[in-house]
Design a protein around this motif. Structure first.
Motif, mmCIF file in Angstrom:
data_model
loop_
_atom_site.group_PDB
_atom_site.id
_atom_site.type_symbol
_atom_site.label_atom_id
_atom_site.label_comp_id
_atom_site.label_asym_id
_atom_site.label_seq_id
_atom_site.Cartn_x
_atom_site.Cartn_y
_atom_site.Cartn_z
ATOM 1 N N PRO A 1 0.912 -1.267 0.155
ATOM 2 C CA PRO A 1 -0.294 -0.153 0.080
ATOM 3 C C PRO A 1 0.747 1.664 -0.222
ATOM 4 C CG PRO A 1 -0.992 -1.638 1.240
ATOM 5 C CD PRO A 1 0.510 -2.074 1.062
ATOM 6 N N THR A 2 1.978 0.913 0.651
ATOM 7 C CA THR A 2 3.058 2.632 0.767
ATOM 8 C C THR A 2 4.060 2.706 -0.953
ATOM 9 O OG1 THR A 2 3.505 1.990 3.256
ATOM 10 C CG2 THR A 2 4.780 3.780 1.685
ATOM 11 N N LEU A 3 3.742 1.153 -1.189
ATOM 12 C CA LEU A 3 4.709 2.061 -1.845
ATOM 13 C C LEU A 3 3.659 1.651 -4.013
ATOM 14 C CD1 LEU A 3 7.177 0.842 -5.119
ATOM 15 C CD2 LEU A 3 5.177 -1.474 -4.528
ATOM 16 N N ALA A 4 1.882 2.008 -3.675
ATOM 17 C CA ALA A 4 1.249 2.594 -4.416
ATOM 18 C C ALA A 4 1.679 3.541 -4.193
ATOM 19 C CB ALA A 4 -0.354 1.595 -4.035
ATOM 20 N N ALA A 5 0.775 4.396 -2.681
ATOM 21 C CA ALA A 5 0.510 5.689 -2.226
ATOM 22 C C ALA A 5 1.684 6.436 -3.021
ATOM 23 C CB ALA A 5 0.120 5.877 -0.847
ATOM 24 N N LEU A 6 2.464 6.079 -2.960
ATOM 25 C CA LEU A 6 3.952 6.962 -3.585
ATOM 26 C C LEU A 6 4.215 6.624 -5.279
ATOM 27 C CD1 LEU A 6 6.822 5.026 -1.778
ATOM 28 C CD2 LEU A 6 6.359 7.331 -1.586
ATOM 29 N N PHE A 7 3.689 6.342 -5.817
ATOM 30 C CA PHE A 7 3.600 5.991 -6.991
ATOM 31 C C PHE A 7 2.355 7.003 -7.692
ATOM 32 C CE2 PHE A 7 7.259 2.511 -7.888
ATOM 33 C CZ PHE A 7 7.643 3.487 -9.311
ATOM 34 N N ASP A 8 0.907 6.780 -6.815
ATOM 35 C CA ASP A 8 -0.031 7.438 -7.664
ATOM 36 C C ASP A 8 -0.081 9.001 -6.622
ATOM 37 O OD1 ASP A 8 -1.187 7.170 -4.689
ATOM 38 O OD2 ASP A 8 -2.379 5.921 -5.033
ATOM 39 N N GLY A 9 0.285 9.209 -6.076
ATOM 40 C CA GLY A 9 0.770 10.526 -5.583
ATOM 41 C C GLY A 9 0.141 11.030 -4.263
ATOM 42 N N ASP B 1 -7.375 -0.840 -4.390
ATOM 43 C CA ASP B 1 -7.500 0.466 -4.517
ATOM 44 C C ASP B 1 -7.037 1.179 -6.036
ATOM 45 O OD1 ASP B 1 -5.753 1.030 -2.446
ATOM 46 O OD2 ASP B 1 -6.804 3.357 -2.195
ATOM 47 N N TRP B 2 -5.878 0.536 -6.266
ATOM 48 C CA TRP B 2 -4.815 0.827 -6.994
ATOM 49 C C TRP B 2 -5.855 0.350 -8.793
ATOM 50 C CZ3 TRP B 2 -0.707 3.982 -8.639
ATOM 51 C CH2 TRP B 2 0.222 3.222 -10.221
ATOM 52 N N LYS B 3 -5.374 1.231 -9.405
ATOM 53 C CA LYS B 3 -6.107 1.211 -11.263
ATOM 54 C C LYS B 3 -4.629 1.271 -12.334
ATOM 55 C CE LYS B 3 -9.653 0.319 -9.320
ATOM 56 N NZ LYS B 3 -10.776 -1.020 -9.599
ATOM 57 N N THR B 4 -4.411 0.742 -12.942
ATOM 58 C CA THR B 4 -4.452 0.507 -13.842
ATOM 59 C C THR B 4 -3.782 1.996 -14.160
ATOM 60 O OG1 THR B 4 -3.961 -1.790 -14.939
ATOM 61 C CG2 THR B 4 -2.823 0.141 -16.132
ATOM 62 N N GLY B 5 -2.455 2.308 -14.599
ATOM 63 C CA GLY B 5 -2.722 4.293 -15.288
ATOM 64 C C GLY B 5 -2.639 5.593 -13.483
ATOM 65 N N MET B 6 -2.730 4.212 -12.525
ATOM 66 C CA MET B 6 -3.018 5.558 -11.505
ATOM 67 C C MET B 6 -1.438 6.044 -10.553
ATOM 68 S SD MET B 6 -5.697 3.649 -8.666
ATOM 69 C CE MET B 6 -5.252 5.105 -7.987
ATOM 70 N N TRP B 7 -0.546 6.050 -11.815
ATOM 71 C CA TRP B 7 0.483 7.555 -12.390
ATOM 72 C C TRP B 7 0.739 8.911 -11.078
ATOM 73 C CZ3 TRP B 7 3.212 3.064 -12.528
ATOM 74 C CH2 TRP B 7 3.091 1.949 -12.585
ATOM 75 N N GLY B 8 -0.250 9.405 -11.012
ATOM 76 C CA GLY B 8 -0.271 11.182 -10.735
ATOM 77 C C GLY B 8 0.871 11.860 -11.220
ATOM 78 N N ASP B 9 0.980 12.320 -10.829
ATOM 79 C CA ASP B 9 1.875 13.438 -11.680
ATOM 80 C C ASP B 9 3.860 12.766 -11.901
ATOM 81 O OD1 ASP B 9 -0.604 15.259 -12.196
ATOM 82 O OD2 ASP B 9 0.054 16.143 -9.884
ATOM 83 N N GLY B 10 3.892 11.569 -12.303
ATOM 84 C CA GLY B 10 4.504 11.493 -11.953
ATOM 85 C C GLY B 10 5.354 11.021 -14.017
ATOM 86 N N ALA B 11 6.615 11.363 -13.425
ATOM 87 C CA ALA B 11 7.195 11.139 -15.294
ATOM 88 C C ALA B 11 7.592 10.578 -15.968
ATOM 89 C CB ALA B 11 8.808 12.136 -14.863
ATOM 90 N N GLU B 12 7.759 10.501 -17.481
ATOM 91 C CA GLU B 12 7.313 9.606 -18.071
ATOM 92 C C GLU B 12 9.095 9.503 -18.865
ATOM 93 O OE1 GLU B 12 4.373 10.114 -21.023
ATOM 94 O OE2 GLU B 12 3.280 9.039 -19.770
ATOM 95 N N ALA B 13 9.332 7.975 -18.532
ATOM 96 C CA ALA B 13 10.342 7.940 -19.257
ATOM 97 C C ALA B 13 10.466 6.616 -20.407
ATOM 98 C CB ALA B 13 11.477 6.939 -18.566
ATOM 99 N N GLN B 14 11.127 6.029 -21.197
ATOM 100 C CA GLN B 14 11.234 5.277 -22.493
ATOM 101 C C GLN B 14 12.179 3.783 -21.949
ATOM 102 O OE1 GLN B 14 11.794 6.244 -26.570
ATOM 103 N NE2 GLN B 14 10.526 4.134 -27.245
ATOM 104 N N GLY B 15 11.503 2.568 -21.858
ATOM 105 C CA GLY B 15 12.859 1.273 -21.814
ATOM 106 C C GLY B 15 12.555 1.543 -19.900
ATOM 107 N N ASN B 16 13.466 0.782 -19.886
ATOM 108 C CA ASN B 16 13.783 0.255 -18.504
ATOM 109 C C ASN B 16 15.033 1.011 -18.751
ATOM 110 O OD1 ASN B 16 13.138 -2.140 -17.413
ATOM 111 N ND2 ASN B 16 13.528 -2.427 -18.250
#
Length: 318
Positions: A112-120, A169-184
Motif C-alpha cells: 500500500p505504501t508503494l502504491a501511494a508513492l506512485f499515485d501521488g 484501490d490501485w487501478k492501472t494508469g494511476m501514476w499521479g503526476d509522475g514523470a515518464e521515461a522510455q524503456g528500462n
C-alpha cells in the motif's frame, strides 16, 4: 527479415541475420545470447528494445522474425494471429530510489505504501507512513518524484498488477503526476538523475547502473531484498503445467523468502512463417539460449526456466 546472405549450421543454410523487437526487460539476455552464438556460428541478431506492445505489433505484422513481450497474450489472440508463445527466462522487477543518505536495501516498503508513492498520495520522503516502516532511517523532507514507463510496457503491466494485488484501490494508469521515461534504460537513467526519484526496472538494469534498491514486504510478511535466492524462491512456485500458453503468475509468491514482483518473459514466433529459413534460424537461436544459455542468464540476474519447461517449449514448437 533483412538478411541478404546465409550461413551453414550443421549442414543447413540459414539467414545470417535475425530480427527481433519488443521487451526491454529481455533485451540484455537476448543480446548476450546473440553475442555468444555469433562467436560460434556467425548467426547474428538485430534486436530493437521498444517495449512489449511494439514487440507484439511487429511480429503480428511479420516485420520481425520474433517478438518479445513480458505480457503474455491469451490463447484466442495467439490463435487469431497465428503465433506460438513461449517463455525464455524469469526476471525480477525491482523498485529503485535516489534518496540522499539512504543506502541500497535499507528502505522498507509494503504494497500500500508503494502504491501511494506512485499515485501521488505520498509526496514527501518524510511522510509518516514511510517513517513508521523505517524507524531507524533519517528520511529527508524531500519531494517524491515517481517515474514510470511512457510506452506500452510489459514491465509496467506486471508492476501495476502487483500494485493492484497488494493495494486493491490501485487501478492501472494511476501514476499521479509522475514523470515518464522510455524503456528500462530510460527509467533507470531518470531515477539516477532525479534527486528524490523512485521508479521500477528489471533487476539487471538496477545492478548495471548501481541504483539503490529497496526491501519489499512479501506475501509471507517478510521484508526481503532483491537477489538470486529471493528470485529463485519465487520462480519455484510457478504452476507451469496448468498455465495457458505458459502464462504463469509469479506475483506475490507464498514462499517465505520470495521476491514479490517476478515475471516470465516471452517470445512470439509465427506458426506459419513466409520465410522458412528465417523461422528455422530463430529456432536455432532460442534452442541455443534455452539449452546452453543458463550461465549467461544467471550472470544477468535472470532465473533460467526449469528443464522440463524448456523441453516442453522446444518439443511443442511447430
Amino acid at each position: 527479415m533483412s538478411a541478404a546472405f546465409a550461413l551453414m549450421i550443421c549442414g543447413t543454410a540459414y539467414p545470417a541475420d535475425l530480427t527481433g523487437a519488443g521487451s526491454s526487460f529481455a533485451a540484455p539476455l537476448y543480446r548476450a545470447w546473440a553475442d555468444s552464438i555469433h562467436h560460434q556460428t556467425g548467426l547474428s541478431l538485430t534486436y530493437q528494445s521498444l517495449g512489449s506492445g511494439q514487440g507484439q505489433k511487429r511480429v503480428m505484422a511479420r516485420s520481425v522474425d520474433f517478438g518479445a513481450s513480458d505480457l503474455p497474450l491469451p490463447g484466442r489472440v495467439l490463435d487469431a494471429a497465428g503465433l506460438y508463445q513461449f517463455p525464455t527466462a524469469i526476471g525480477a522487477i525491482v523498485v529503485v530510489i535516489n534518496v540522499p543518505g539512504i543506502p541500497a536495501n535499507q528502505m522498507k516498503l509494503d504494497g500500500p505504501t508503494l502504491a501511494a508513492l506512485f499515485d501521488g498520495r505520498i509526496t514527501t520522503w518524510a511522510d509518516p507512513r514511510l517513517r513508521a516502516l523505517n524507524p531507524g532511517l533519517r528520511l529527508p523532507d524531500l519531494d517524491v518524484l515517481p517515474i514510470h514507463r511512457e510506452e506500452a510496457s510489459g514491465t509496467s503491466h506486471v508492476f501495476a498488477d502487483y500494485l493492484h494485488s497488494v493495494a486493491p484501490d490501485w487501478k492501472t494508469g494511476m501514476w499521479g503526476d509522475g514523470a515518464e521515461a522510455q524503456g528500462n534504460d530510460g527509467v533507470a537513467a531518470s531515477v539516477r538523475q532525479s534527486i528524490g526519484g523512485i521508479g521500477f526496472v528489471e533487476y539487471a538494469f538496477a545492478r548495471r547502473d548501481r541504483l539503490n534498491t529497496v526491501k519489499l514486504k512479501n506475501r509471507a510478511g517478510q521484508f526481503v531484498a532483491p537477489g538470486t535466492d529471493a528470485f529463485a524462491s519465487a520462480a519455484l512456485s510457478a504452476d507451469w503445467p496448468h498455465a495457458d500458453h505458459y502464462a504463469v503468475n509469479l506475483l506475490n509468491a507464498p514462499a517465505p523468502q520470495a521476491w514479490p514482483i517476478m515475471s516470465a518473459t516471452f517470445a512470439l514466433v509465427p506458426l506459419h512463417p513466409a520465410n522458412k529459413a528465417a523461422a528455422s534460424a530463430t529456432k536455432v537461436f532460442f534452442r541455443y539460449g534455452l539449452k546452453q544459455g543458463d550461465d549467461i542468464a544467471r550472470d544477468l540476474d535472470y532465473v533460467p526456466l526449469p528443464a522440463p519447461v524448456k523441453d516442453r517449449v522446444l518439443s511443442g514448437w511447430p
